[in-house]
Design an enzyme around this catalytic site. Structure first.
Site, PDB file in Angstrom:
ATOM      1  N   ASP A 154      28.765  40.964  29.685  1.00  0.00           N
ATOM      2  CA  ASP A 154      27.738  42.018  29.708  1.00  0.00           C
ATOM      3  C   ASP A 154      27.402  42.595  28.338  1.00  0.00           C
ATOM      4  O   ASP A 154      26.487  43.406  28.221  1.00  0.00           O
ATOM      5  CB  ASP A 154      28.180  43.152  30.650  1.00  0.00           C
ATOM      6  CG  ASP A 154      29.533  43.739  30.286  1.00  0.00           C
ATOM      7  OD1 ASP A 154      30.292  43.102  29.515  1.00  0.00           O
ATOM      8  OD2 ASP A 154      29.839  44.844  30.762  1.00  0.00           O
ATOM      9  N   GLU A 164      43.823  44.355  23.762  1.00  0.00           N
ATOM     10  CA  GLU A 164      43.467  43.803  22.458  1.00  0.00           C
ATOM     11  C   GLU A 164      44.629  43.963  21.485  1.00  0.00           C
ATOM     12  O   GLU A 164      45.039  43.009  20.820  1.00  0.00           O
ATOM     13  CB  GLU A 164      42.219  44.518  21.898  1.00  0.00           C
ATOM     14  CG  GLU A 164      40.950  44.331  22.728  1.00  0.00           C
ATOM     15  CD  GLU A 164      40.794  45.330  23.857  1.00  0.00           C
ATOM     16  OE1 GLU A 164      41.793  45.990  24.242  1.00  0.00           O
ATOM     17  OE2 GLU A 164      39.669  45.457  24.374  1.00  0.00           O
TER      18      GLU A 164
HETATM   19  C1  UGA Z   1      36.299  47.029  28.482  1.00  0.00           C
HETATM   20  C2  UGA Z   1      36.584  45.984  27.393  1.00  0.00           C
HETATM   21  O1  UGA Z   1      35.415  45.819  26.584  1.00  0.00           O
HETATM   22  C3  UGA Z   1      36.939  44.662  28.076  1.00  0.00           C
HETATM   23  O2  UGA Z   1      37.101  43.647  27.111  1.00  0.00           O
HETATM   24  C4  UGA Z   1      38.189  44.857  28.899  1.00  0.00           C
HETATM   25  O3  UGA Z   1      38.535  43.676  29.576  1.00  0.00           O
HETATM   26  C5  UGA Z   1      37.927  45.944  29.940  1.00  0.00           C
HETATM   27  O4  UGA Z   1      37.472  47.160  29.308  1.00  0.00           O
HETATM   28  C6  UGA Z   1      39.158  46.272  30.768  1.00  0.00           C
HETATM   29  O5  UGA Z   1      39.174  47.333  31.381  1.00  0.00           O
HETATM   30  O6  UGA Z   1      40.080  45.473  30.830  1.00  0.00           O
HETATM   31  P1  UGA Z   1      34.322  46.992  30.394  1.00  0.00           P
HETATM   32  O7  UGA Z   1      32.896  46.955  30.026  1.00  0.00           O
HETATM   33  O8  UGA Z   1      34.896  48.262  30.947  1.00  0.00           O
HETATM   34  O9  UGA Z   1      35.160  46.499  29.143  1.00  0.00           O
HETATM   35  O10 UGA Z   1      34.726  45.798  31.416  1.00  0.00           O
HETATM   36  P2  UGA Z   1      33.800  44.743  32.142  1.00  0.00           P
HETATM   37  O11 UGA Z   1      32.679  44.325  31.266  1.00  0.00           O
HETATM   38  O12 UGA Z   1      33.509  45.225  33.504  1.00  0.00           O
HETATM   39  O13 UGA Z   1      34.817  43.493  32.271  1.00  0.00           O
HETATM   40  C7  UGA Z   1      35.206  42.735  31.154  1.00  0.00           C
HETATM   41  C8  UGA Z   1      35.023  41.240  31.454  1.00  0.00           C
HETATM   42  O14 UGA Z   1      35.840  40.891  32.564  1.00  0.00           O
HETATM   43  C9  UGA Z   1      33.590  40.861  31.826  1.00  0.00           C
HETATM   44  O15 UGA Z   1      33.263  39.621  31.240  1.00  0.00           O
HETATM   45  C10 UGA Z   1      33.620  40.760  33.341  1.00  0.00           C
HETATM   46  O16 UGA Z   1      32.707  39.823  33.862  1.00  0.00           O
HETATM   47  C11 UGA Z   1      35.061  40.309  33.585  1.00  0.00           C
HETATM   48  N1  UGA Z   1      35.622  40.783  34.881  1.00  0.00           N
HETATM   49  C12 UGA Z   1      35.525  42.072  35.250  1.00  0.00           C
HETATM   50  C13 UGA Z   1      36.245  39.880  35.734  1.00  0.00           C
HETATM   51  O17 UGA Z   1      36.343  38.681  35.400  1.00  0.00           O
HETATM   52  N2  UGA Z   1      36.764  40.324  36.928  1.00  0.00           N
HETATM   53  C14 UGA Z   1      36.660  41.625  37.316  1.00  0.00           C
HETATM   54  O18 UGA Z   1      37.144  41.965  38.431  1.00  0.00           O
HETATM   55  C15 UGA Z   1      36.033  42.520  36.458  1.00  0.00           C
HETATM   56 MN    MN Z   2      31.717  45.284  29.720  1.00  0.00          MN
END
Ligand code: UGA
Ligand code: MN
Length: 246
Positions: free
Chosen positions: A110, A196
């Site tokens: 995203d 990280e």
């Molecule tokens: C923040 C950080 O920028 C992420 O790198 C980190 O993984 C995340 O927090 C975290 O809480 O661990 P955020 O925007 O809150 O990011 O998280 P998302 O963008 O919703 O998810 C990060 C990535 O994991 C995305 O590529 C999303 O597609 C993937 N994801 C998310 C999954 O593969 N499974 C899930 O259930 C949720």
């Molecule tokens: Mn994100």
């Protein structure tokens, strides 16, 4: 050198839109290999179809997040990033010994990535870092650089993190990934936002980091987040007369 972009992704209404935006960026980057890892028990039809038409080198993996880890407040995508790492390590296992050129970075589906970012990370020798926009409750977070070295972190959130950098704020050379075969993302003891740091601790030190983006003074990637879509007007029963690829 090739750039491996490891992207965790999961099924939701905006998934194809996110992947489309990402592919439109990645397609313009030379020698980029996309490692797309679905958070799922099997490869979905939607992502398989998408990958086949993406128009760039792409490896499509999948691994489900165990149910107990799918909870608010827990780190996301740990298993998927590790699956991507394992695939890259295995791919290079039988190639001639290091130094094998290449760079790896973790590209959430995203975020918004400028093309300049890839040219910056391509020259990573060990581990490089740069600012990330729209994160940590600020317009940006960034490594603070003095005489070409990282000496601290400008961040609005948990400044006590050893590496106060978002997943989108660093890249690692393939050589470092291969010579630290045990370095992985950890579930145990890893709070959200500490993944990280926990990972970087295993492979580098703050002194050794290579600042990119003009000594970390340029924002070339943004931690954008897509609004949850409102499907409040979806009909209860299927009303459309033809099957639509969404
Ligand atoms: C923040 C950080 O920028 C992420 O790198 C980190 O993984 C995340 O927090 C975290 O809480 O661990 P955020 O925007 O809150 O990011 O998280 P998302 O963008 O919703 O998810 C990060 C990535 O994991 C995305 O590529 C999303 O597609 C993937 N994801 C998310 C999954 O593969 N499974 C899930 O259930 C949720
Ligand atoms: Mn994100």
């Amino acid at each position: 050198p090739p750039i491996y972009a490891i992207t965790p992704t999961y099924s939701r209404p905006v998934q194809k839109a996110e992947l489309t935006r990402l592919a439109n960026t990645f397609r313009q980057v030379a020698r980029l290999h996309w490692v797309l890892v679905e958070d799922a028990a099997r490869r979905s039809e939607l992502v398989s179809r998408f990958v086949a038409r993406a128009g760039l080198p792409c490896t499509h993996l999948h691994v489900p997040t165990p149910r107990r880890y799918k909870r608010p407040g827990l780190p996301r995508a740990t298993e998927q990033r590790n699956a991507g790492l394992a695939w890259v390590r295995q791919r290079h296992q039988y190639l001639p010994p290091p130094p094998q050129p290449g760079v790896l970075f973790f590209a959430d589906d995203d975020n918004t990535y400028s093309l300049e970012l890839f040219e910056e990370m391509r020259t990573t020798r060990r581990v490089s870092v740069w600012p990330v926009g729209l994160v940590g409750g600020r317009r940006y977070e960034r490594p603070i650089v003095e005489n070409g070295k990282v000496i601290g972190w400008y961040t609005g959130w948990r400044a006590d993190r050893p590496f106060a950098v978002d997943m989108a704020g660093f890249a690692v050379s393939l050589q470092v990934i291969l010579s630290n075969p045990k370095a992985v993302f950890k579930r145990r003891g890893s709070q959200p936002g500490m993944q990280e740091s926990d990972f970087l601790k295993q492979i580098t030190t703050v002194e050794e980091l290579e600042p990119k983006a003009n000594n970390c003074t340029k924002v070339l990637v943004w931690h954008t987040r897509t609004e949850k879509v409102n499907l409040g007007n979806e009909p209860k029963y299927h009303l459309d007369t033809v099957k639509i690829e969404v």
